[in-house]
Enzyme design. Structure first.
Site, PDB file in Angstrom:
ATOM      1  N   GLY A 260       0.816  -1.201   0.000  1.00 39.22           N
ATOM      2  CA  GLY A 260       0.000   0.000   0.000  1.00 39.22           C
ATOM      3  C   GLY A 260       0.854   1.257   0.000  1.00 39.22           C
ATOM      4  O   GLY A 260       1.946   1.302  -0.573  1.00 39.22           O
ATOM      5  N   SER A 261       0.387   2.272   0.697  1.00 44.86           N
ATOM      6  CA  SER A 261       1.045   3.579   0.632  1.00 44.86           C
ATOM      7  C   SER A 261       2.408   3.631   1.305  1.00 44.86           C
ATOM      8  O   SER A 261       3.135   4.614   1.128  1.00 44.86           O
ATOM      9  CB  SER A 261       0.131   4.644   1.238  1.00 44.86           C
ATOM     10  N   THR A 262       2.796   2.614   2.075  1.00 41.01           N
ATOM     11  CA  THR A 262       4.159   2.613   2.609  1.00 41.01           C
ATOM     12  C   THR A 262       5.175   2.555   1.464  1.00 41.01           C
ATOM     13  O   THR A 262       6.301   3.036   1.602  1.00 41.01           O
ATOM     14  CB  THR A 262       4.406   1.436   3.572  1.00 41.01           C
TER      15      THR A 262
END
Length: 485
Positions: free
Chosen positions: A218-220
Site C-alpha cells: 500500500g502507501s508505505t
C-alpha cells in the site's frame, strides 16, 4: 629395506594421510553442514544425549533444556512460548523436528559446530558430559513484549530494527502457537497438535514478520517511489504534480481516485511532500508513470526487494514485478498491483532512510557463548548497500516527520519525540479486507529503532479500518518500549 617394503610403506603412509585428511575434513570443515542435514540421523541421535544450549534474550533464557527420565535425556522448555515462537521455533527429538532458530543454529546449540571442535575434544578428555553452546540474541525482551501485546489477537506481524546496525530488536507474529506443546516427548500428542496447527486457516506456523503470504505494501511503498524521484535528480520534495480528483490509468478506461474521493488538498497542483504527507494515490500514480517501472524497480532493489535475507532465519523475498505497462506501473506508485512485501522489507526501507541512506543486513544473533561462558563467536553488522545519498535521506526524513506530526500517520505520535513514519491501507480485491500498514522510526534526529507493522484481514474491520487507526498505534508502542518511554 627392500624396494617392495619401501613401496608398501609409502602406500600405507598415503592411505593414512588420506584417512586423516578425510576425517578432519568431515569433523571440522563439513561439521556444520552435516549437522543441519535432515538426513543425518547421527546428529539427531547425538542430540538425545546432549544438553542443548540455551537461547538468550536480554540476559534471560527463552529456550532451555531440562533433564527427563525418558530415553531422550533432555527436553526443550520455552519461556513465553507464544511470544517467542517465531524466533525460537521448537525442537523435538521424538519426531526429528526443529524449526526457526532451533534449526538455523542447531550446530551451535547441539555442540556439533565446526567452531566447537576443540571444545568437544576438551570435554571428552576431561570426562565432562557433552553440552551445546548458548545463542545470545539481539532481540530486546521489552520491545518483544510490547509488540506482542500491542498486536494482540489481530492477524499480522511486527518487526523492529536498529537502523545503524540491522540488529533485530523485536519479531512478532499473530496468531502464534505454544512451542512447549510441540516440544513434548509424547509423539501422539505432538502429531495431533501439529496437524491442528497446520489445518488452522489463521496459519499460526507462518512467520508473518519475515515470510508467510506476502501483502501489498500500500502507501508505505510511496517511500520507495519518492526515493526514486528524488534520486533521479529531476524532482525535489517541492516539485509540483497535477492535482486531480480522478485519474484514468494510461491506455485503459479504468479510473482511480484518492482515498477521500477528492483532490489532494486545494490547488491545481500538489507537491511531492504534501502528496506523501496526505497519502494521496493519484499524484504518486502520476509520478510512477513519469519515472517508469525500471527506475522504481531499481530503487526497490537497493532497499532489499527481490532478496532473501539470512539472519540466520531466512526471509521470503519481497517483490517488485518486471516489465510493467504504464497502467500497471501507475498502481505500483501507491503499493498496489503485484508489489508484495514483508514487514521486514518495509522496516528496512525506513531503517535505510534513517541511517543516512545505508541499508544494513538484518541480523538477530549477537554472540555464541560456550558452556564455559567464554565467547566462541561474535557477529558484526554488515552493509547491504547504499540506497540513496545522505542529503536525499535527510529530505525523506523531513517528509516522514511531517507525515506523523501533521499528516496521515498521526497515530504514531509520541509526546516529546519526533517520529518519522508512513501508513498504508492496501486493497486485496473487490470484497476482501484491507492489509493495514505502518513503517517508521524514532527519534527522527537520532534513530534508535525502525518498525514495520502489517495487520491482515482488515484488523477485523473489513474495508473500514486504516493503517493509521490500527497499525500505527502498534508501532508507537514498540518505539516507546525501545526508547524507554
Amino acid at each position: 629395506m627392500t624396494k617392495e617394503l619401501r613401496r608398501l610403506s609409502i602406500l600405507m603412509l598415503i592411505m593414512f594421510l588420506a584417512l586423516f585428511g578425510s576425517t578432519s575434513w568431515i569433523q571440522v570443515v563439513q561439521a556444520e553442514a552435516l549437522a543441519v542435514n535432515s538426513a543425518n540421523k547421527r546428529a539427531l541421535y547425538d542430540s538425545y544425549e546432549v544438553q542443548r544450549g540455551s537461547i538468550i534474550a536480554s540476559g534471560s533464557a527463552i529456550a532451555t533444556s531440562v533433564p527427563t527420565t525418558d530415553v531422550y535425556s533432555w527436553q526443550r522448555v520455552y519461556t513465553d512460548p507464544g511470544m517467542w515462537a517465531p524466533v525460537t521455533g521448537f525442537f523435538n527429538p521424538v519426531l526429528g523436528s526443529r524449526t526457526a532458530l532451533e534449526q538455523a543454529m542447531n550446530p551451535v546449540l547441539s555442540g556439533t559446530g565446526g567452531s566447537q571442535f576443540f571444545s568437544r575434544i576438551e570435554r571428552i578428555v576431561s570426562g565432562q558430559p557433552p553440552r551445546g553452546s548458548n545463542v545470545v540474541l539481539s532481540l530486546d525482551a521489552t520491545a518483544q513484549r510490547a509488540a506482542y501485546e500491542a498486536l494482540g489477537d489481530l492477524q499480522g506481524g511486527v518487526i523492529a530494527i536498529e537502523p545503524s546496525t540491522g540488529r533485530i530488536l523485536a519479531m512478532v507474529t499473530s496468531p502464534s502457537f505454544d512451542t512447549n506443546v510441540l516440544a513434548s516427548h509424547n509423539a501422539n500428542e505432538v502429531n495431533a497438535a501439529f496437524d491442528q496447527l497446520e489445518a488452522d486457516p489463521g496459519k499460526p506456523l507462518s512467520n508473518r514478520a519475515i515470510a508467510g503470504d506476502l501483502n501489498p505494501p500500500g502507501s508505505t511503498f510511496k517511500l520507495v517511489v519518492a526515493s526514486a524521484a528524488l534520486a533521479s535528480g529531476d524532482y525535489t520534495p517541492q516539485s509540483a504534480l497535477p492535482n486531480v480528483a480522478r485519474y484514468v490509468l494510461p491506455g485503459t478506461n479504468t479510473a482511480i481516485s484518492n482515498a477521500g474521493g477528492g483532490t489532494c488538498g486545494p490547488g491545481e497542483t500538489v507537491t511531492i511532500a504534501d502528496a506523501l504527507r496526505l497519502s494521496c494515490n493519484i499524484p504518486f500514480a502520476e509520478l510512477a508513470v513519469a519515472l517508469g517501472d525500471q527506475a522504481i524497480r531499481d530503487e526497490a532493489l537497493k532497499y532489499g526487494f527481490d532478496t532473501s535475507f539470512t539472519m540466520p532465519l531466512v526471509s521470503t523475498a519481497s517483490t517488485y514485478p518486471r516489465a510493467l505497462s504504464d497502467d500497471k506501473t501507475a498502481v505500483t506508485g501507491f503499493g498496489q498491483g503485484d508489489v508484495r512485501a514483508t514487514p521486514l522489507q518495509m522496516a528496512m526501507v525506513s531503517a535505510g532512510i534513517a541511517n543516512g541512506g545505508i541499508v544494513m543486513n538484518p541480523m538477530m544473533v549477537d554472540q555464541v557463548i560456550g558452556p564455559d561462558l567464554l565467547v566462541q563467536q561474535t557477529f558484526d553488522p554488515t552493509e547491504f548497500g547504499r540506497a540513496i545519498d545522505e542529503d536525499i535521506a535527510s529530505e525523506l526524513v523531513a517528509m516522514m516527520v511531517a507525515n506523523v506530526s501533521d499528516g496521515a500517520a498521526s497515530g504514531a505520535r509520541i509526546d516529546g519525540v519526533d517520529v518519522a513514519g508512513k501508513t498504508g491501507t492496501a486493497e486485496n480485491g473487490t470484497d476482501e479486507p484491507y492489509s493495514l500498514w505502518f513503517t517508521g522510526f524514532a527519534p527522527a534526529d537520532d534513530p534508535q529503532v525502525a518498525v514495520a507493522v502489517v495487520v491482515e484481514n482488515g484488523g477485523g474491520r473489513g474495508q473500514s479500518g486504516s493503517g493509521n487507526a490500527i497499525a500505527a498505534p502498534i508501532a508507537k508502542k514498540v518505539m516507546e518500549a525501545v526508547l524507554g518511554r
